[in-house]
Structure formats: structure tokens, C-alpha cells
Design an enzyme around this catalytic site. Structure first.
Site, short mmCIF file in Angstrom:
data_model
loop_
_atom_site.label_atom_id
_atom_site.label_comp_id
_atom_site.label_asym_id
_atom_site.label_seq_id
_atom_site.Cartn_x
_atom_site.Cartn_y
_atom_site.Cartn_z
N CYS A 291 40.79 45.47 51.62
CA CYS A 291 40.37 44.45 50.67
C CYS A 291 41.56 43.53 50.47
CB CYS A 291 39.96 45.14 49.35
SG CYS A 291 39.56 43.99 48.04
N GLU B 167 48.36 41.88 45.78
CA GLU B 167 47.92 43.25 45.98
C GLU B 167 46.79 43.35 47.00
OE1 GLU B 167 47.09 43.71 41.65
OE2 GLU B 167 45.11 44.23 42.42
N CYS C 233 44.32 33.39 40.29
CA CYS C 233 43.01 32.78 40.52
C CYS C 233 42.76 31.81 39.37
CB CYS C 233 41.93 33.87 40.52
SG CYS C 233 40.26 33.28 40.84
N CYS D 128 40.32 44.25 41.18
CA CYS D 128 41.10 43.03 41.46
C CYS D 128 42.18 42.74 40.44
CB CYS D 128 40.26 41.78 41.36
SG CYS D 128 38.73 41.80 42.12
N CYS E 82 37.91 39.88 34.67
CA CYS E 82 38.69 40.09 35.90
C CYS E 82 40.18 39.89 35.63
CB CYS E 82 38.21 39.12 36.96
SG CYS E 82 39.13 39.23 38.50
N CYS F 135 37.03 34.16 35.32
CA CYS F 135 36.03 35.17 34.92
C CYS F 135 36.66 36.11 33.90
CB CYS F 135 35.57 35.98 36.14
SG CYS F 135 34.87 34.95 37.44
N1 SAH Z 1 36.58 35.50 43.69
C1 SAH Z 1 35.71 36.29 44.51
C2 SAH Z 1 36.32 37.55 45.08
C3 SAH Z 1 37.18 38.41 44.21
S1 SAH Z 1 36.51 39.56 43.12
C4 SAH Z 1 34.44 36.60 43.76
O1 SAH Z 1 34.34 36.26 42.59
O2 SAH Z 1 33.50 37.13 44.36
C5 SAH Z 1 35.52 40.70 43.97
C6 SAH Z 1 34.41 41.25 43.09
O3 SAH Z 1 34.91 42.14 42.06
C7 SAH Z 1 33.63 40.16 42.38
O4 SAH Z 1 32.26 40.44 42.42
C8 SAH Z 1 34.16 40.28 40.97
O5 SAH Z 1 33.30 39.69 40.05
C9 SAH Z 1 34.35 41.77 40.82
N2 SAH Z 1 35.24 42.18 39.73
C10 SAH Z 1 36.31 41.54 39.25
N3 SAH Z 1 36.88 42.24 38.25
C11 SAH Z 1 36.14 43.37 38.10
C12 SAH Z 1 36.21 44.47 37.23
N4 SAH Z 1 37.17 44.57 36.31
N5 SAH Z 1 35.27 45.45 37.37
C13 SAH Z 1 34.30 45.36 38.30
N6 SAH Z 1 34.19 44.34 39.17
C14 SAH Z 1 35.09 43.33 39.05
#
Ligand code: SAH
Length: 346
Positions: free
Chosen positions: A110, A97, A117, A338, A124, A121
Site C-alpha cells: 500500500c 509511510e 494530503c 493511512c 483520516c 477527510c
Molecule cells: N485519497 C484516497 C486514498 C487514500 S485512503 C482515497 O480517499 O481513496 C484509502 C482508504 O482508506 C480510503 O477509502 C479512506 O477513506 C480510508 N480511510 C482513511 N482513514 C481511515 C480510517 N481511519 N479508518 C478506515 N478507513 C480509513
């Protein structure tokens, strides 16, 4: 299983490779420049649209190549028509996506850097089913090209904040940055490219040594090691202190300000202790904090922080001299965080 012999996307060819291909077909090298101009300036979908090319070259190209090797599965538009979300299917049937955000200052895409991944986390959606595979540099390029073609716009900014951990796909991501900023291809200003990482400290140092004028964003989300580890398993490998030392090194090498991403989760990281610790961690550093309210994912009990807590947190930091902004959460009505769209389709 028999693999279908699928045609390759023209985006898989670097400018130099394209020149060679064109010459092998018995054509002059300048034809490669004409192809590149069409590929990166949002005119084409089909090879028939390469109007400047001689027919016999088009026929030869068609035997081996296609323009896009992705299929567009879904296109969602937010109510305010500023955020667009796309679900693509790759040539080996993987979903990925991409998001487009139309800002006053330009169009930001983006991009995803991996299918899935493996960073884990727990807030996410991208990581729910682990990592399927790395994306190749051209597949990251194709996301941008496809959107330029679909929307008939020029993309000016790129953020690597879609699915995946860019520094876990280091070589392809570097190749992508090189190609997308090259005058021979997209020619997007390198200063308008942001790489976001969950904090793989040695890779941040490796990136610093490349001395690129890109923007780096670190997803911190908690200044306390024991709490960060709970939401971000990568925190168990690299402590906050190790990661911040790599950020210092990055700033020292590149002279670039680093963004600290801080997703605000109700009751988990939005209290005064975190605000205090974050302030002392970042004091005097060349950083900017971006606060983002959590975009709640399905099946998770985590909620976004209250407006009151976000306001308190922001004021606490800014009163103590930390640069901080609250990032507007766009496209919530279209699963824009994401991995959310893919998760609801697989
Ligand atoms: N792996 C990389 C880039 C992808 S995520 C990273 O961790 O930075 C991009 C950003 O969105 C990251 O800061 C991540 O922590 C955040 N993110 C992921 N899921 C989210 C959610 N459900 N709500 C808000 N931010 C989120």
C-alpha cells in the site's frame, strides 16, 4: 540555506535514461539491463551488490547515484506477522509511510502518493497537517523496491491507499503506473494495481480516457450529499451524483468493475437510511462495495460501527443484489490506517 548536493536514486532513472547514462560512461547498453534486473528483483541495497557490473562502472555510478535515497526510520510488524508498516524519510526530510500485507494470493504493498494530503477527510490521519508535497513517480517506486529488498520478497499487488490523493498528483501517478507495469522495470501486472480516490470527478473522467486496465476504487462513505460533505470536504465540490456519473463513464470506457469503499463510522453512516440510499444509488451498476470498519484515529471521537450494525448493513445490501464484502482490517496493532504512523512521529 545551502542545499546539500545529495546523490540521486537509481530509481529516478527510467530504463531509457539509464541506458543513456551507461553509454555516457562509455559502457555498452546491455549493462543498463543488468542494473535494472538487480534494481527490480530485490537483490540490492548498495551499489557494491551489482556483481555483474565491471568495477569501473560501479565507481562511476557511485559518484552520481545511490540505490535508495530514502532512509528507513521504523519498521513495525503486526503480531500475526502478516502486516508490516514502514516509516521512510525522503531525501528532503519528509516522512512517508508504506504498508506491506502478506496475503495467500501474494504480497500487496500500500503506497503513499503524496506527503500529507489536502483533501481534509475528517476521519483520516493523513490529512491532519495538510499537504506537504507531491511524491515523484520514482519515490512511489522506491517504496516498493525498498520493501522487496528488506523482506526479500516479490511484490505482486499494489494499492494506492496510503497517504495522499492519487488523482491530486495525476501526472506522477500515471508515470508511476506506466513504469511499475513496464516489462523493462518492475513488470507488475497492470490489473493488480488499484488507484483509490476520494472522488475528484473530472480526474476520474480523465483517467477513464487513458483506458488503463487498472482497478479503480471510490471512497464514498456516505450516499447523502449533506452528510458526505460533513466528513469529506471534496463532497462540496463534486456531488455524489456527479461522482457516480464519472464512475459510469469510467466503467463504460474501460469495462472494469469499480470498488466502492465504505468506511463504517458508528452512528454516522451505518443506519438503514444510508443502506437504502446506497442500494438505490448502486443498483444495476458494475461495482463492488468494500465495507471497512473505521480505524479510530487519536484525538477523534469517531468510533467504528458495532459488529451488529456492520452485519445488518452488509446483509441489507447483499439481499438486494449489491456485491458487498467486509474487508478485514489488518495491522490495527501497528497504526496501519493511512497516515497514522507518520502522525504519531511528526
Ligand atoms: N485519497 C484516497 C486514498 C487514500 S485512503 C482515497 O480517499 O481513496 C484509502 C482508504 O482508506 C480510503 O477509502 C479512506 O477513506 C480510508 N480511510 C482513511 N482513514 C481511515 C480510517 N481511519 N479508518 C478506515 N478507513 C480509513
Amino acid at each position: 540555506m545551502i542545499e546539500l548536493n545529495k546523490k540521486k536514486s537509481l530509481y529516478s532513472l527510467r530504463f531509457e535514461d539509464l541506458k543513456k547514462v551507461v553509454e555516457e560512461y562509455g559502457e555498452k547498453g546491455f549493462r543498463a539491463k543488468q542494473i535494472v534486473d538487480d534494481l527490480y528483483k530485490c537483490k540490492n541495497q548498495g551499489l557494491d551488490d551489482f556483481r555483474l557490473l565491471p568495477n569501473k562502472l560501479i565507481l562511476k555510478l557511485k559518484l552520481d547515484y545511490t540505490v535508495f535515497d530514502f532512509e528507513l526510520v521504523k519498521r513495525l510488524v503486526s503480531a500475526d506477522k502478516k502486516t508490516f508498516k514502514y516509516l521512510f524519510l525522503t531525501s528532503d526530510n519528509k516522512y512517508l509511510e508504506t504498508v506491506l500485507m502478506k496475503h495467500d494470493y501474494g504480497n500487496t504493498v500500500c503506497v503513499s502518493s503524496q506527503v500529507g494530503c489536502r483533501m481534509g477527510c475528517n476521519f483520516c490521519a493523513s490529512t491532519v497537517n495538510g499537504l506537504e508535497r507531491n511524491l515523484l513517480a520514482y519515490e512511489i517506486i522506491e517504496q516498493i523496491a525498498y520493501i522487496q529488498y528488506l523482506e526479500k520478497i516479490r511484490v505482486s499487488n499494489i494499492v494506492m491507499m496510503g497517504m495522499g490523493e492519487p488523482l491530486d498528483n495525476f501526472d506522477e501517478v500515471l508515470d508511476f503506473i506506466k513504469r511499475v507495469s513496464s516489462e523493462d522495470e518492475f513488470n507488475i501486472s497492470i490489473r493488480k494495481i488499484t488507484v483509490s480516490t476520494c472522488g475528484i470527478a473530472p480526474k476520474i473522467r480523465e483517467l477513464a480516457d487513458k483506458n488503463l486496465q487498472i482497478n479503480l476504487a471510490l471512497s464514498l462513505h456516505n450516499p447523502f450529499n449533506h452528510k458526505r460533505r460533513e466528513i469529506m470536504p471534496v463532497g462540496a465540490r463534486y456531488s455524489v451524483q456527479e461522482v457516480m456519473a464519472s464512475i459510469d463513464y469510467y466503467v463504460q470506457k474501460t469495462g472494469r468493475r469499480v470498488s466502492i469503499e465504505y468506511t463504517m463510522i458508528d452512528g454516522e453512516n451505518d443506519g438503514i437510511e444510508e443502506a437504502k440510499e446506497l442500494t438505490s444509488l448502486l443498483k444495476g451498476k458494475l461495482v463492488h462495495v468494500n465495507l471497512i470498519a473505521l480505524n479510530a484515529i487519536e484525538g477523534s471521537e469517531k468510533k467504528k460501527s458495532s459488529d451488529k450494525n456492520i452485519k445488518f448493513f452488509k446483509n441489507y445490501l447483499s439481499k438486494r443484489g449489491i456485491n458487498v464484502t467486509l474487508r478485514k482490517s489488518l495491522g490495527q496493532d501497528i497504526d496501519a490506517a493511512c497516515g497514522q504512523l507518520r502522525a504519531s512521529n511528526i
